[in-house]
Design an enzyme around this catalytic site. Structure first.
Site, PDB file in Angstrom:
ATOM      1  N   CYS A  30     -10.102  10.438  -7.531  1.00 36.78           N
ATOM      2  CA  CYS A  30      -8.783  10.160  -8.103  1.00 36.78           C
ATOM      3  C   CYS A  30      -8.964   9.556  -9.490  1.00 36.78           C
ATOM      4  O   CYS A  30     -10.022   9.638 -10.080  1.00 36.78           O
ATOM      5  CB  CYS A  30      -8.026   9.176  -7.211  1.00 36.78           C
ATOM      6  N   ASP A  55       1.003   6.566  -9.089  1.00 41.94           N
ATOM      7  CA  ASP A  55       2.395   6.402  -8.691  1.00 41.94           C
ATOM      8  C   ASP A  55       2.526   5.832  -7.283  1.00 41.94           C
ATOM      9  O   ASP A  55       3.502   5.149  -6.966  1.00 41.94           O
ATOM     10  CB  ASP A  55       3.109   7.759  -8.776  1.00 41.94           C
ATOM     11  N   CYS A  65      -5.113  12.110   0.444  1.00 39.96           N
ATOM     12  CA  CYS A  65      -4.688  11.019  -0.441  1.00 39.96           C
ATOM     13  C   CYS A  65      -5.074   9.646   0.105  1.00 39.96           C
ATOM     14  O   CYS A  65      -4.829   9.351   1.278  1.00 39.96           O
ATOM     15  CB  CYS A  65      -3.178  11.081  -0.653  1.00 39.96           C
TER      16      CYS A  65
END
Length: 403
Positions: free
Chosen positions: A272, A288, A342
């Site tokens: 990431c 975010d 994620c």
């Protein structure tokens, strides 16, 4: 030697021109509560001065000849058109020969003819938040279905490029085909959907960070079993008739992983850290989904974007996605395409008792196993220079392997 472009690949910053302010209050929204980070603040509008600082730094820091500005919220259309006109002038002023694109994510309820003409004339790509047919959409997003559909009709009428961003929640997850066929029926060609996976702290009742354990799963969230079934049923419909006609982001990203190229969505990437978020006051956060005090990198008034994106905390944040994979993930046959998904969803323990397993792991394993024969076929077609859509002629030869 002076290094002018320190990033090996582009980085992105999601701009919040009105912070978390929105004209809706969706049941699952993770961002509305971010206003609590700025208690005592009455004005959540990004100033022109701050926007100019950002625009100059953002363009200068990019390595590619194309630069993408992403406008998000909250609801970014709460700012008037004149704000975005000024933003475009700033982009032209600092472009330095680069090509500038803009995309904006909106709930669609505030779209007008004037907005659509502006968006079309300036080449904006518009993401519309809509969760499927009326009964699913309004269960979570209030009585807004008609207003959103009017917005989509206006975009179509004025020739504005748009895609659908749907949130998969505890209501629509049980009806995958009704959900998917709705989008096909309204002429949607580009569909993104993301599952609700949220926890609230037992004491503060606020949303919790990923990579931390505990908390209560919210009622809007989906279970691993529901997510796996949802993906498999929609994939079967898509692969029989819509490949090359309707583009489903997750399916396209999965095929990219199969083909050994970057998937295009960060959730399936190996690391990431290249997609940050900037609040209305210039505070920059790692992502975010990680707008928490512990992931605040600084403020653009005091540090440059380059300094903050190269901060050791941000580098560690990005690399931790791979470094903190639990043993179960490292042994998994689907690691090459999942990469732990994620980090915000990684808060349970694996079968060995190690932390950091993804809440949706069982669902993803079912999905990857189910689509593997079709992905193998489409990859072979790509290798031969043929269209992956040829799968539609061959789908009858494949069958669910029961996994």
């Amino acid at each position: 030697m002076t290094i002018l472009n320190p990033f090996a690949r582009p980085f992105y910053v999601m701009l919040k021109p009105v912070g978390s302010q929105c004209n809706l209050s969706c049941r699952y929204c993770y961002y509305l509560e971010k206003s609590r980070l700025y208690d005592g603040t009455d004005d959540f509008c990004m100033s022109d001065e701050l926007l100019e600082i950002f625009t100059q730094q953002y363009i200068k820091a990019q390595t590619a000849s194309e630069v993408l500005f992403t406008w998000h919220g909250g609801e970014p259309l709460l700012r008037p058109i004149d704000f975005y006109r000024r933003a475009l002038k700033m982009q032209k002023r600092y472009a330095g020969g680069r090509h500038i694109d803009n995309c904006i994510q909106t709930n669609g309820t505030l779209l007008t003819d004037e907005w659509c003409c502006f968006l079309r004339d300036n080449g904006f790509l518009v993401g519309i938040s809509i969760d499927g047919p009326r009964r699913f959409h309004e269960a979570m997003r209030g009585k807004t279905f008609d207003a959103v559909m009017r917005g989509i009709e206006l975009l179509e009428h004025h020739g504005v490029q748009w895609n659908a961003m749907a949130v998969v929640n505890s209501m629509n997850v049980a009806h995958p085909l009704e959900f998917y066929r709705f989008f096909r029926s309204i002429g949607c060609r580009y569909l993104q959907f993301t599952p609700v996976v949220e926890r609230r702290d037992k004491t503060t009742h606020r949303f919790m960070e990923g990579m931390t354990e505990g908390g209560d799963i919210t009622r809007s969230s989906v279970s691993p079993e529901q997510w796996g079934r949802f993906l498999c049923e929609i994939f079967d419909e898509w692969v029989r008739r819509d490949v090359g006609e309707m583009f489903v982001q997750l399916f396209d990203a999965t095929l990219a992983c199969w083909a050994g190229v970057p998937p295009g969505i960060c959730s399936l990437g190996t690391v990431c850290g290249h997609s940050a978020a900037m609040e209305h006051n210039g505070d920059l956060y790692s992502c975010d989904h990680f707008v928490f005090p512990s992931h605040r990198l600084g403020n653009i008034r005091n540090k440059t974007l380059t300094e903050m994106m190269l901060d050791q905390r941000q580098i560690k944040f990005g690399n931790d996605k791979r470094a903190m994979l639990p043993q179960q993930c490292r042994e998994c046959r689907w690691l090459f395409t999942c990469n732990g998904e994620c980090p915000k969803n990684r808060f349970i323990r694996d079968r060995y008792g190690n932390p950091g397993l993804n809440w949706l792991c069982d669902g993803y394993r079912r999905y990857f196993s189910h689509v593997a024969p079709a992905m193998d076929f489409m990859k072979r077609e790509l290798d031969k220079g043929q269209a992956p859509a040829n799968i539609m002629k061959q789908w009858g030869t494949f069958s669910d392997n029961g996994q």
